[in-house]
Design a protein around this motif. Sequence first.
Motif, PDB file in Angstrom:
ATOM      1  N   PRO A  31      -8.490  -2.829 -13.910  1.00 14.31           N
ATOM      2  CA  PRO A  31      -9.931  -2.647 -13.699  1.00 14.31           C
ATOM      3  C   PRO A  31     -10.200  -1.323 -12.970  1.00 14.31           C
ATOM      4  CG  PRO A  31      -9.242  -4.861 -13.046  1.00 14.31           C
ATOM      5  CD  PRO A  31      -7.993  -4.078 -13.328  1.00 14.31           C
ATOM      6  N   GLN A  32     -11.172  -0.560 -13.468  1.00 16.94           N
ATOM      7  CA  GLN A  32     -11.490   0.728 -12.868  1.00 16.94           C
ATOM      8  C   GLN A  32     -11.888   0.579 -11.400  1.00 16.94           C
ATOM      9  OE1 GLN A  32     -10.877   3.687 -14.407  1.00 16.94           O
ATOM     10  NE2 GLN A  32     -11.237   4.528 -12.360  1.00 16.94           N
ATOM     11  N   GLY A  33     -12.532  -0.533 -11.063  1.00 20.92           N
ATOM     12  CA  GLY A  33     -12.914  -0.762  -9.671  1.00 20.92           C
ATOM     13  C   GLY A  33     -11.710  -0.823  -8.746  1.00 20.92           C
ATOM     14  N   LEU A  34     -10.613  -1.390  -9.219  1.00 18.69           N
ATOM     15  CA  LEU A  34      -9.396  -1.441  -8.412  1.00 18.69           C
ATOM     16  C   LEU A  34      -8.806  -0.043  -8.262  1.00 18.69           C
ATOM     17  CD1 LEU A  34      -7.171  -2.836  -6.849  1.00 18.69           C
ATOM     18  CD2 LEU A  34      -6.100  -3.435  -9.026  1.00 18.69           C
ATOM     19  N   LEU A  35      -8.772   0.711  -9.351  1.00 22.87           N
ATOM     20  CA  LEU A  35      -8.251   2.073  -9.264  1.00 22.87           C
ATOM     21  C   LEU A  35      -9.115   2.917  -8.330  1.00 22.87           C
ATOM     22  CD1 LEU A  35      -7.199   2.740 -12.960  1.00 22.87           C
ATOM     23  CD2 LEU A  35      -5.731   2.169 -11.020  1.00 22.87           C
ATOM     24  N   ASP A  36     -10.420   2.748  -8.417  1.00 25.31           N
ATOM     25  CA  ASP A  36     -11.324   3.506  -7.537  1.00 25.31           C
ATOM     26  C   ASP A  36     -11.115   3.140  -6.073  1.00 25.31           C
ATOM     27  OD1 ASP A  36     -12.386   4.722  -9.796  1.00 25.31           O
ATOM     28  OD2 ASP A  36     -14.186   3.454  -9.839  1.00 25.31           O
ATOM     29  N   ALA A  37     -10.792   1.882  -5.810  1.00 24.67           N
ATOM     30  CA  ALA A  37     -10.571   1.419  -4.433  1.00 24.67           C
ATOM     31  C   ALA A  37      -9.202   1.842  -3.897  1.00 24.67           C
ATOM     32  CB  ALA A  37     -10.714  -0.103  -4.360  1.00 24.67           C
ATOM     33  N   THR A  38      -8.326   2.288  -4.786  1.00 24.12           N
ATOM     34  CA  THR A  38      -6.987   2.722  -4.403  1.00 24.12           C
ATOM     35  C   THR A  38      -7.048   4.221  -4.126  1.00 24.12           C
ATOM     36  OG1 THR A  38      -6.051   1.000  -5.801  1.00 24.12           O
ATOM     37  CG2 THR A  38      -4.560   2.725  -5.103  1.00 24.12           C
ATOM     38  N   THR A  39      -7.327   4.565  -2.890  1.00 29.29           N
ATOM     39  CA  THR A  39      -7.529   5.958  -2.503  1.00 29.29           C
ATOM     40  C   THR A  39      -6.258   6.570  -1.921  1.00 29.29           C
ATOM     41  OG1 THR A  39      -8.212   5.379  -0.263  1.00 29.29           O
ATOM     42  CG2 THR A  39      -9.947   5.443  -1.957  1.00 29.29           C
ATOM     43  N   MET A  40      -6.227   7.890  -1.860  1.00 24.66           N
ATOM     44  CA  MET A  40      -5.103   8.582  -1.220  1.00 24.66           C
ATOM     45  C   MET A  40      -4.994   8.172   0.241  1.00 24.66           C
ATOM     46  SD  MET A  40      -2.757  10.418  -2.475  1.00 24.66           S
ATOM     47  CE  MET A  40      -2.253  11.265  -0.983  1.00 24.66           C
ATOM     48  N   GLU A  41      -6.126   8.035   0.900  1.00 31.77           N
ATOM     49  CA  GLU A  41      -6.109   7.645   2.311  1.00 31.77           C
ATOM     50  C   GLU A  41      -5.434   6.280   2.484  1.00 31.77           C
ATOM     51  OE1 GLU A  41      -9.099   7.098   6.136  1.00 31.77           O
ATOM     52  OE2 GLU A  41      -9.958   7.225   4.123  1.00 31.77           O
ATOM     53  N   ARG A  42      -5.807   5.313   1.646  1.00 31.55           N
ATOM     54  CA  ARG A  42      -5.187   3.981   1.732  1.00 31.55           C
ATOM     55  C   ARG A  42      -3.699   4.042   1.444  1.00 31.55           C
ATOM     56  NH1 ARG A  42      -9.006  -0.872  -0.607  1.00 31.55           N
ATOM     57  NH2 ARG A  42     -10.299  -0.907   1.230  1.00 31.55           N
ATOM     58  N   ARG A  43      -3.329   4.789   0.409  1.00 31.21           N
ATOM     59  CA  ARG A  43      -1.910   4.908   0.059  1.00 31.21           C
ATOM     60  C   ARG A  43      -1.125   5.552   1.196  1.00 31.21           C
ATOM     61  NH1 ARG A  43      -0.691   1.274  -3.305  1.00 31.21           N
ATOM     62  NH2 ARG A  43      -1.395   1.556  -5.423  1.00 31.21           N
ATOM     63  N   THR A  44      -1.684   6.593   1.795  1.00 32.73           N
ATOM     64  CA  THR A  44      -0.983   7.286   2.870  1.00 32.73           C
ATOM     65  C   THR A  44      -0.779   6.369   4.073  1.00 32.73           C
ATOM     66  OG1 THR A  44      -1.857   9.411   2.122  1.00 32.73           O
ATOM     67  CG2 THR A  44      -1.012   9.316   4.384  1.00 32.73           C
ATOM     68  N   VAL A  45      -1.822   5.663   4.464  1.00 29.39           N
ATOM     69  CA  VAL A  45      -1.713   4.724   5.588  1.00 29.39           C
ATOM     70  C   VAL A  45      -0.671   3.652   5.274  1.00 29.39           C
ATOM     71  CG1 VAL A  45      -2.941   2.919   6.878  1.00 29.39           C
ATOM     72  CG2 VAL A  45      -4.015   5.154   6.515  1.00 29.39           C
TER      73      VAL A  45
END
Length: 172
Positions: A31-45
């Motif tokens: 779902p595009q909404g999940l991809l949109d919610a998966t940000t670089m900031e979240r991944r980095t943290v």
Amino acid sequence: MLIRDAVVGDGPALARVHFDAWHVGYAGLMPQGLLDATTMERRTVSWQLTLSGERTLRENILVAEVNGTPLGFAHTGPGRDADADGAGELWALNVAPSQWGSGLASTLVRTAHDVLRRGGFDRATLWVLTGNARARRFYERHGWSPDGVAREETIRGFTIPELRYTLDLRLT
């Protein structure tokens, strides 16, 4: 190419690989909404927490590095399913889209197999997005096969259908 254990300082680079692999590889599949919610900031943290925290017994994070730059990772450990029965698990494998088809992922997955074997596992599992034909072909080329178990994983409120694959590590 160098395959090595991850260190705390790898967090930002692994976050970039993870973010790019998801956004390119899962476009149209998740779902595009999940991809949109998966940000670089979240991944980095998330990667900083993972790399700075304690790992479980027999958990490993491998980094594939090209010319000093991390461009892929594999995360392995004990099987997390209720029926794991002593199996290991390939928790994640992601490679920068620029490296797809280069052989980096193949080297990384073979090294992950070796790490799982050295951890005392003689079989392993992984979960793959049901609609991800590219990933499924990749794993099948490396000896993995679906075992007939499916699930629906919920990530940030989105339901993701997955299939479980297994590998007899004694045969690889």
